[in-house]
Design a protein around this motif. Structure first.
Motif, short mmCIF file in Angstrom:
data_model
loop_
_atom_site.label_atom_id
_atom_site.label_comp_id
_atom_site.label_asym_id
_atom_site.label_seq_id
_atom_site.Cartn_x
_atom_site.Cartn_y
_atom_site.Cartn_z
N SER A 1 1.01 53.17 -43.95
CA SER A 1 0.85 53.89 -42.69
C SER A 1 -0.59 53.78 -42.20
O SER A 1 -1.52 53.76 -43.00
CB SER A 1 1.20 55.37 -42.87
OG SER A 1 2.55 55.50 -43.25
N GLY B 1 8.34 62.73 -37.19
CA GLY B 1 8.83 62.43 -38.53
C GLY B 1 8.65 60.97 -38.89
O GLY B 1 8.40 60.62 -40.04
N THR C 1 5.22 60.58 -40.27
CA THR C 1 4.88 61.34 -41.48
C THR C 1 5.90 61.20 -42.60
O THR C 1 5.96 62.06 -43.48
CB THR C 1 4.72 62.84 -41.13
OG1 THR C 1 6.01 63.35 -40.74
CG2 THR C 1 3.71 63.07 -40.02
N LYS C 2 6.72 60.16 -42.52
CA LYS C 2 7.79 59.96 -43.51
C LYS C 2 8.70 61.18 -43.60
O LYS C 2 9.15 61.57 -44.68
CB LYS C 2 7.20 59.61 -44.88
CG LYS C 2 6.41 58.32 -44.86
CD LYS C 2 5.84 57.99 -46.22
CE LYS C 2 5.02 56.72 -46.07
NZ LYS C 2 4.00 56.57 -47.06
N GLY C 3 8.93 61.81 -42.45
CA GLY C 3 9.84 62.94 -42.36
C GLY C 3 9.30 64.28 -42.82
O GLY C 3 10.00 65.28 -42.78
N GLN C 4 8.05 64.32 -43.24
CA GLN C 4 7.51 65.56 -43.79
C GLN C 4 7.28 66.63 -42.74
O GLN C 4 7.54 67.81 -42.99
CB GLN C 4 6.21 65.27 -44.55
CG GLN C 4 6.45 64.41 -45.77
CD GLN C 4 5.16 64.06 -46.47
OE1 GLN C 4 4.16 64.74 -46.33
NE2 GLN C 4 5.18 62.98 -47.22
N PHE C 5 6.74 66.26 -41.59
CA PHE C 5 6.52 67.26 -40.53
C PHE C 5 6.38 66.56 -39.19
O PHE C 5 6.18 65.36 -39.11
CB PHE C 5 5.28 68.12 -40.81
CG PHE C 5 3.97 67.38 -40.70
CD1 PHE C 5 3.28 67.31 -39.50
CD2 PHE C 5 3.44 66.75 -41.81
CE1 PHE C 5 2.08 66.62 -39.41
CE2 PHE C 5 2.24 66.06 -41.72
CZ PHE C 5 1.56 65.99 -40.52
N CYS D 1 8.82 71.54 -40.14
CA CYS D 1 8.91 71.00 -41.50
C CYS D 1 10.31 71.27 -42.05
O CYS D 1 10.72 72.42 -42.07
CB CYS D 1 7.90 71.66 -42.42
SG CYS D 1 6.20 71.41 -41.93
N PRO D 2 11.06 70.30 -42.51
CA PRO D 2 10.78 68.88 -42.37
C PRO D 2 10.94 68.45 -40.92
O PRO D 2 11.54 69.16 -40.11
CB PRO D 2 11.82 68.22 -43.27
CG PRO D 2 12.98 69.19 -43.29
CD PRO D 2 12.35 70.55 -43.17
N ALA D 3 10.44 67.27 -40.61
CA ALA D 3 10.39 66.82 -39.21
C ALA D 3 11.75 66.40 -38.68
O ALA D 3 12.06 66.63 -37.53
CB ALA D 3 9.42 65.65 -39.07
N ASP D 4 12.54 65.76 -39.53
CA ASP D 4 13.79 65.17 -39.07
C ASP D 4 13.46 64.29 -37.87
O ASP D 4 12.49 63.55 -37.89
CB ASP D 4 14.81 66.28 -38.76
CG ASP D 4 16.23 65.75 -38.62
OD1 ASP D 4 16.53 64.69 -39.21
OD2 ASP D 4 17.04 66.39 -37.93
#
Length: 150
Positions: free
Chosen positions: A2, A28, A31-35, A110-113
């Motif tokens: 990233s 997401g 951030t790899k889906g984290q937030f 969080c999570p971002a989806d």
């Protein structure tokens, strides 16, 4: 690998929802889906979100400018610049700008989806002043873990 993201004021993909502007600062995908982190600017007297819950995501708000009225379960909070609100899953919440000046919020999920798709869908449903039906709104909300509360 990233790469860092640097967004100056006013930068980032934005959508217009009625009289509010939502700018995606981090999604997401970033951030790899984290937030996800979004900047939400509301004109005076505008409603940001009517009371709702998320069953699987935690939402955080940080007031940058203006006055934001936060509804949390059965209480209402007048949030000034610098106020931080953490809303756990299954907690009814909503927000608006009752003030005389624009209000700016940072909203983190969080999570971002793929939360930005909800705001993109809402922008499309309300485009050119259109008033979406209750059915259209409910269908959009339920796709993105959002459920209205009476």
């Amino acid at each position: 690998m990233s790469l860092p993201i640097i967004l100056q004021p006013g930068e980032g993909q934005s959508v217009q929802i009625r009289t509010s502007t939502c700018t995606f600062k981090a999604t997401g995908k970033d951030t790899k889906g984290q937030f996800g982190l979004f900047e939400f600017v509301m004109e005076p007297g505008s409603t940001g979100a009517s009371p709702h819950i998320h069953k699987q995501l935690t939402e955080m708000f940080y007031v940058v400018e203006g006055l934001v009225e936060m509804v949390l379960s059965d209480r209402t909070v007048a949030a000034q610049p610098g106020a931080f609100i953490l809303v756990p899953e299954n907690t009814p919440h909503g927000f608006s700008n009752p003030g005389q000046t624009p209000a700016k919020l940072l909203i983190m999920f969080c999570p971002a989806d793929s939360r930005e798709q909800y705001f993109e869908g809402l922008a499309e449903l309300t485009k050119d002043g259109r008033q979406p039906s209750q059915k259209e709104l409910l269908e959009l909300m339920q796709q993105f873990d959002q459920y209205p509360v009476p």
